[in-house]
Motif scaffolding. Structure first.
Motif, PDB file in Angstrom:
ATOM      1  N   GLU A   1      44.263  30.745  49.835  1.00 27.55           N
ATOM      2  CA  GLU A   1      44.479  32.039  49.624  1.00 27.55           C
ATOM      3  C   GLU A   1      45.190  32.479  48.830  1.00 27.55           C
ATOM      4  N   ARG A   2      44.427  31.715  47.205  1.00 29.87           N
ATOM      5  CA  ARG A   2      45.427  32.579  46.007  1.00 29.87           C
ATOM      6  C   ARG A   2      44.874  33.334  45.609  1.00 29.87           C
ATOM      7  N   PRO A   3      44.985  34.339  44.658  1.00 31.50           N
ATOM      8  CA  PRO A   3      44.657  35.774  44.485  1.00 31.50           C
ATOM      9  C   PRO A   3      43.895  35.626  42.830  1.00 31.50           C
ATOM     10  N   ILE A   4      42.343  35.814  41.984  1.00 32.74           N
ATOM     11  CA  ILE A   4      42.054  35.981  41.746  1.00 32.74           C
ATOM     12  C   ILE A   4      42.866  35.704  40.394  1.00 32.74           C
ATOM     13  N   SER A   5      44.199  36.050  40.140  1.00 30.39           N
ATOM     14  CA  SER A   5      44.582  35.963  38.929  1.00 30.39           C
ATOM     15  C   SER A   5      45.990  34.896  38.540  1.00 30.39           C
ATOM     16  N   ASP A   6      45.024  34.188  39.823  1.00 27.55           N
ATOM     17  CA  ASP A   6      45.599  32.079  39.608  1.00 27.55           C
ATOM     18  C   ASP A   6      44.377  32.357  38.548  1.00 27.55           C
TER      19      ASP A   6
ATOM     20  N   GLU B   1      47.247  13.514  29.118  1.00 28.98           N
ATOM     21  CA  GLU B   1      47.602  14.758  29.872  1.00 28.98           C
ATOM     22  C   GLU B   1      45.717  15.468  29.843  1.00 28.98           C
ATOM     23  N   ARG B   2      45.254  16.615  30.533  1.00 24.96           N
ATOM     24  CA  ARG B   2      43.631  17.065  30.196  1.00 24.96           C
ATOM     25  C   ARG B   2      44.365  18.691  30.657  1.00 24.96           C
ATOM     26  N   LEU B   3      43.024  19.268  29.885  1.00 25.66           N
ATOM     27  CA  LEU B   3      43.853  20.750  30.342  1.00 25.66           C
ATOM     28  C   LEU B   3      41.960  21.412  30.658  1.00 25.66           C
ATOM     29  N   VAL B   4      42.218  21.883  31.953  1.00 19.56           N
ATOM     30  CA  VAL B   4      41.058  22.569  32.708  1.00 19.56           C
ATOM     31  C   VAL B   4      41.515  24.009  32.231  1.00 19.56           C
ATOM     32  N   THR B   5      40.593  24.978  32.893  1.00 19.88           N
ATOM     33  CA  THR B   5      40.273  26.259  32.556  1.00 19.88           C
ATOM     34  C   THR B   5      39.703  26.875  34.128  1.00 19.88           C
ATOM     35  N   LEU B   6      40.125  27.827  34.841  1.00 22.58           N
ATOM     36  CA  LEU B   6      39.585  27.903  36.451  1.00 22.58           C
ATOM     37  C   LEU B   6      39.392  29.810  35.926  1.00 22.58           C
ATOM     38  N   THR B   7      37.704  30.479  36.204  1.00 17.48           N
ATOM     39  CA  THR B   7      37.444  30.842  36.333  1.00 17.48           C
ATOM     40  C   THR B   7      36.906  31.779  38.040  1.00 17.48           C
ATOM     41  N   VAL B   8      37.440  33.095  38.237  1.00 16.61           N
ATOM     42  CA  VAL B   8      37.561  33.448  39.215  1.00 16.61           C
ATOM     43  C   VAL B   8      36.573  34.441  39.313  1.00 16.61           C
ATOM     44  N   LEU B   9      35.702  33.862  40.345  1.00 16.27           N
ATOM     45  CA  LEU B   9      34.406  34.997  40.112  1.00 16.27           C
ATOM     46  C   LEU B   9      34.654  36.098  41.496  1.00 16.27           C
ATOM     47  N   SER B  10      34.305  36.630  41.216  1.00 18.56           N
ATOM     48  CA  SER B  10      34.330  37.741  42.968  1.00 18.56           C
ATOM     49  C   SER B  10      32.961  37.429  43.605  1.00 18.56           C
TER      50      SER B  10
ATOM     51  N   ALA C   1      29.475  38.283  42.265  1.00 17.99           N
ATOM     52  CA  ALA C   1      29.767  38.249  40.764  1.00 17.99           C
ATOM     53  C   ALA C   1      27.748  37.034  41.089  1.00 17.99           C
ATOM     54  N   PRO C   2      27.334  37.766  40.039  1.00 15.62           N
ATOM     55  CA  PRO C   2      25.986  36.859  39.276  1.00 15.62           C
ATOM     56  C   PRO C   2      26.875  35.472  38.703  1.00 15.62           C
ATOM     57  N   ALA C   3      26.160  34.242  38.985  1.00 17.72           N
ATOM     58  CA  ALA C   3      26.170  32.989  38.657  1.00 17.72           C
ATOM     59  C   ALA C   3      25.026  32.483  37.982  1.00 17.72           C
TER      60      ALA C   3
END
Length: 118
Positions: free
Chosen positions: A20-25, A41-50, A53-55
């Motif tokens: 239950e993380r907020p979208i801001s995470d 080491e690795r960098l990953v990006t998390l994009t949170v859509l409502s 939202a179309p995907a």
């Protein structure tokens, strides 16, 4: 440590679960794995859509065609209905191309008229 995060880890699995993380995470996450002699080491990006939202879930595939052949591009998407589609070519919308499929018929060589003056 990141403020406000509570972690639950099962002792028999090497994973952390945050619920239950907020979208801001959404954002960039970074992991470092080390042993006695090395580090990776690795960098990953998390994009949170409502939820509404179309995907795009099925990408159209590029094509290479011979003159005279047809091509069909398809896309699949999720999101709250109704979804709308618009196909583009070279930065401009294609008039009437507003469905999940784009069908292009019979490519032909472009002919150039030449004129001569006497």
């Amino acid at each position: 440590m990141v403020e406000g995060w509570e972690c639950s880890q099962r002792r028999d699995e090497p994973e952390f679960q945050y619920t239950e993380r907020p979208i801001s995470d959404g954002g960039n996450y970074f992991v470092v794995v080390t042993n006695a002699s090395q580090r990776d080491e690795r960098l990953v990006t998390l994009t949170v859509l409502s939820a509404n939202a179309p995907a795009i879930t099925g990408q159209p595939r590029s094509a290479t065609n011979y003159v005279g052949q047809n091509v069909l591009f398809n896309v699949t998407a999720t999101g709250t209905a109704p979804l709308s589609y618009q196909w583009w070519k070279d930065g401009s919308p294609i008039a009437g191309a507003t469905t999940a499929s784009l069908y292009l018929r019979g490519f032909r060589r472009q002919t150039t008229a030449t004129t001569t003056s006497s």
